[in-house]
Design a protein around this motif. Sequence first.
Motif, PDB file in Angstrom:
ATOM      1  N   ASN A 157       0.715  -1.182  -0.059  1.00 23.75           N
ATOM      2  CA  ASN A 157       0.081   0.209  -0.276  1.00 23.75           C
ATOM      3  C   ASN A 157       0.704   1.335   0.062  1.00 23.75           C
ATOM      4  N   LEU A 158       1.739   1.098   0.741  1.00 20.82           N
ATOM      5  CA  LEU A 158       2.821   2.381   0.602  1.00 20.82           C
ATOM      6  C   LEU A 158       3.175   2.575  -0.687  1.00 20.82           C
ATOM      7  N   ASN A 159       3.498   1.565  -1.575  1.00 22.13           N
ATOM      8  CA  ASN A 159       3.984   2.032  -2.924  1.00 22.13           C
ATOM      9  C   ASN A 159       2.954   2.320  -3.774  1.00 22.13           C
ATOM     10  N   LEU A 160       1.660   1.902  -3.467  1.00 21.48           N
ATOM     11  CA  LEU A 160       0.532   2.283  -4.301  1.00 21.48           C
ATOM     12  C   LEU A 160       0.391   3.747  -4.100  1.00 21.48           C
ATOM     13  N   ILE A 161       0.509   4.188  -2.772  1.00 22.54           N
ATOM     14  CA  ILE A 161       0.402   5.763  -2.367  1.00 22.54           C
ATOM     15  C   ILE A 161       1.458   6.519  -3.125  1.00 22.54           C
ATOM     16  N   LYS A 162       2.834   5.933  -2.850  1.00 16.80           N
ATOM     17  CA  LYS A 162       3.849   6.384  -3.486  1.00 16.80           C
ATOM     18  C   LYS A 162       3.692   6.953  -5.152  1.00 16.80           C
ATOM     19  N   ASP A 163       3.168   5.714  -5.877  1.00 20.53           N
ATOM     20  CA  ASP A 163       2.986   5.969  -7.237  1.00 20.53           C
ATOM     21  C   ASP A 163       2.010   7.049  -7.571  1.00 20.53           C
ATOM     22  N   ILE A 164       1.116   6.922  -6.774  1.00 22.52           N
ATOM     23  CA  ILE A 164      -0.005   8.350  -6.894  1.00 22.52           C
ATOM     24  C   ILE A 164       0.848   9.655  -6.679  1.00 22.52           C
ATOM     25  N   ILE A 165       1.295   9.545  -5.681  1.00 16.95           N
ATOM     26  CA  ILE A 165       2.139  10.935  -5.363  1.00 16.95           C
ATOM     27  C   ILE A 165       3.102  11.179  -6.574  1.00 16.95           C
ATOM     28  N   TYR A 166       3.797  10.267  -7.011  1.00 13.83           N
ATOM     29  CA  TYR A 166       4.563  10.367  -7.936  1.00 13.83           C
ATOM     30  C   TYR A 166       3.988  10.918  -9.394  1.00 13.83           C
ATOM     31  N   GLY A 167       2.749  10.337  -9.684  1.00  8.45           N
ATOM     32  CA  GLY A 167       1.909  10.828 -10.709  1.00  8.45           C
ATOM     33  C   GLY A 167       1.611  12.351 -10.681  1.00  8.45           C
ATOM     34  N   LEU A 168       1.324  12.779  -9.463  1.00  8.84           N
ATOM     35  CA  LEU A 168       0.924  14.134  -9.088  1.00  8.84           C
ATOM     36  C   LEU A 168       1.987  15.023  -9.262  1.00  8.84           C
ATOM     37  N   LYS A 169       3.393  14.784  -8.661  1.00 11.30           N
ATOM     38  CA  LYS A 169       4.497  15.218  -9.112  1.00 11.30           C
ATOM     39  C   LYS A 169       4.669  15.559 -10.549  1.00 11.30           C
ATOM     40  N   GLU A 170       4.415  14.588 -11.326  1.00  7.65           N
ATOM     41  CA  GLU A 170       4.576  14.595 -12.979  1.00  7.65           C
ATOM     42  C   GLU A 170       3.603  15.676 -13.433  1.00  7.65           C
ATOM     43  N   GLN A 171       2.317  15.783 -12.826  1.00 10.60           N
ATOM     44  CA  GLN A 171       1.464  16.807 -13.431  1.00 10.60           C
ATOM     45  C   GLN A 171       1.586  18.157 -13.040  1.00 10.60           C
ATOM     46  N   GLY A 172       2.948  18.296 -12.186  1.00  9.46           N
ATOM     47  CA  GLY A 172       3.283  19.543 -11.663  1.00  9.46           C
ATOM     48  C   GLY A 172       2.891  20.228 -10.392  1.00  9.46           C
ATOM     49  N   LYS A 173       2.223  19.226  -9.780  1.00  9.35           N
ATOM     50  CA  LYS A 173       1.695  19.418  -8.190  1.00  9.35           C
ATOM     51  C   LYS A 173       2.686  19.889  -7.323  1.00  9.35           C
ATOM     52  N   THR A 174       2.439  20.688  -6.309  1.00  6.66           N
ATOM     53  CA  THR A 174       3.272  20.816  -5.159  1.00  6.66           C
ATOM     54  C   THR A 174       3.062  19.981  -4.254  1.00  6.66           C
ATOM     55  N   ILE A 175       3.875  19.221  -3.641  1.00  2.00           N
ATOM     56  CA  ILE A 175       3.617  18.055  -2.674  1.00  2.00           C
ATOM     57  C   ILE A 175       4.511  18.197  -1.401  1.00  2.00           C
ATOM     58  N   ILE A 176       3.941  18.602  -0.175  1.00  2.00           N
ATOM     59  CA  ILE A 176       4.828  18.455   0.979  1.00  2.00           C
ATOM     60  C   ILE A 176       4.178  17.332   1.907  1.00  2.00           C
ATOM     61  N   LEU A 177       5.012  16.606   2.293  1.00  2.00           N
ATOM     62  CA  LEU A 177       4.819  15.309   3.402  1.00  2.00           C
ATOM     63  C   LEU A 177       5.656  15.467   4.403  1.00  2.00           C
ATOM     64  N   SER A 178       4.754  14.890   5.633  1.00  2.00           N
ATOM     65  CA  SER A 178       5.901  14.889   6.894  1.00  2.00           C
ATOM     66  C   SER A 178       5.805  13.453   7.114  1.00  2.00           C
ATOM     67  N   THR A 179       6.938  13.267   7.921  1.00  2.00           N
ATOM     68  CA  THR A 179       6.949  11.578   8.347  1.00  2.00           C
ATOM     69  C   THR A 179       8.152  11.709   9.386  1.00  2.00           C
ATOM     70  N   HIS A 180       8.060  10.783  10.255  1.00  2.00           N
ATOM     71  CA  HIS A 180       9.163  10.561  11.522  1.00  2.00           C
ATOM     72  C   HIS A 180      10.008   9.388  10.942  1.00  2.00           C
ATOM     73  N   GLN A 181       9.480   8.601   9.860  1.00  2.00           N
ATOM     74  CA  GLN A 181      10.156   7.581   9.425  1.00  2.00           C
ATOM     75  C   GLN A 181      11.078   7.640   8.193  1.00  2.00           C
ATOM     76  N   LEU A 182      12.174   8.223   8.427  1.00  2.00           N
ATOM     77  CA  LEU A 182      13.094   8.476   7.341  1.00  2.00           C
ATOM     78  C   LEU A 182      13.108   7.494   6.253  1.00  2.00           C
ATOM     79  N   GLU A 183      13.205   6.292   6.460  1.00  2.00           N
ATOM     80  CA  GLU A 183      13.519   5.237   5.625  1.00  2.00           C
ATOM     81  C   GLU A 183      12.309   5.390   4.590  1.00  2.00           C
ATOM     82  N   LYS A 184      11.072   5.544   4.998  1.00  2.00           N
ATOM     83  CA  LYS A 184      10.017   5.677   4.125  1.00  2.00           C
ATOM     84  C   LYS A 184      10.079   6.671   2.886  1.00  2.00           C
TER      85      LYS A 184
END
Length: 266
Positions: A157-184
């Motif tokens: 599921n992590l990768n499914l979400i990442k794929d979508i975020i990546y697609g949004l980036k390709e569309q030129g969106k501005t994406i800001i995400l937070s995490t305390h899990q660096l490896e993610k």
Amino acid sequence: MDGVVLKQISKYYGNKLALNNLSFNVKKGEIFGLLGHNGAGKTTTLRIISGIIDNYNGEVLINGNIGYLPEERGLYKDEKVKDILKFFGELHDIPTSKLKEQIDYYLNKLNVSQYKNSKIKTLSKGNQQKIQFIVSIIHNPDIIILDEPFTGLDIVNLNLIKDIIYGLKEQGKTIILSTHQLEKIERFCDRILILKEGKAVKYGRLDEICKKTAYIEYLEDNKLIKYNLSHGEALQLLNDENIKNNIVKFEVRSSLEELFMEDNNG
Ligand SMILES: Nc1ncnc2c1ncn2[C@@H]1O[C@H](COP(=O)(O)OP(=O)(O)OP(=O)(O)O)[C@@H](O)[C@H]1O
């Protein structure tokens, strides 16, 4: 072009200084990671950008409309998936046919089409989170703010979400995400900012930040010399005839994880 700019933001909760003169910018088409341990100020920063918190000092510039995935999850549990998505889409005045198309697209992409007619409460936690993620992007926002979007997701599921975020980036969106899990987010974010007690301790491209991660100790005239240095500088020292036979300790810290721990503990 910048999608979001923060200039010298400070935020107090009572006497507690939660953000201390924080400045950064996020470009269009960029995935920007806000990192830090619990209490570092990530959620406060994202709430300020989203407009949920408005009593702060400093300036925030926003170039577009916002989609926001809050840290505290929770959808109306007795509603059906399709009704929730329809409700939030209609809130944003998306034309019905376009909305239907978007809903089907994302449900399919995130592998939850089979739950379209199910009540939220019957879905697993991970699947509920995926629906809430869809809610945050259903209106096709220019700026997407995701507070801990990967928490509690398995790798698929992590990768499914990442794929979508990546697609949004390709569309030129501005994406800001937070995490305390660096490896993610290693190798996922274009740039990151590490927050510690409301202050930026590192800010930039991952490869730039990781550059300064070699550590060397060597003896010179019986004195122990210690250096933190870039990989390039380290290579130079390692090739130096006078130094290479007197090295006591040499560590390559290529993982951002170590850097993160160092900055947050040290
Ligand atoms: N409503 C509030 N009232 C008082 N203090 C608060 C409030 N919200 C946050 N804080 C404090 O401000 C600091 C930053 O909190 P914030 O939630 O922004 O951090 P965070 O990095 O998102 O942490 P976490 O990962 O635990 O959510 C913390 O010390 C927190 O205790």
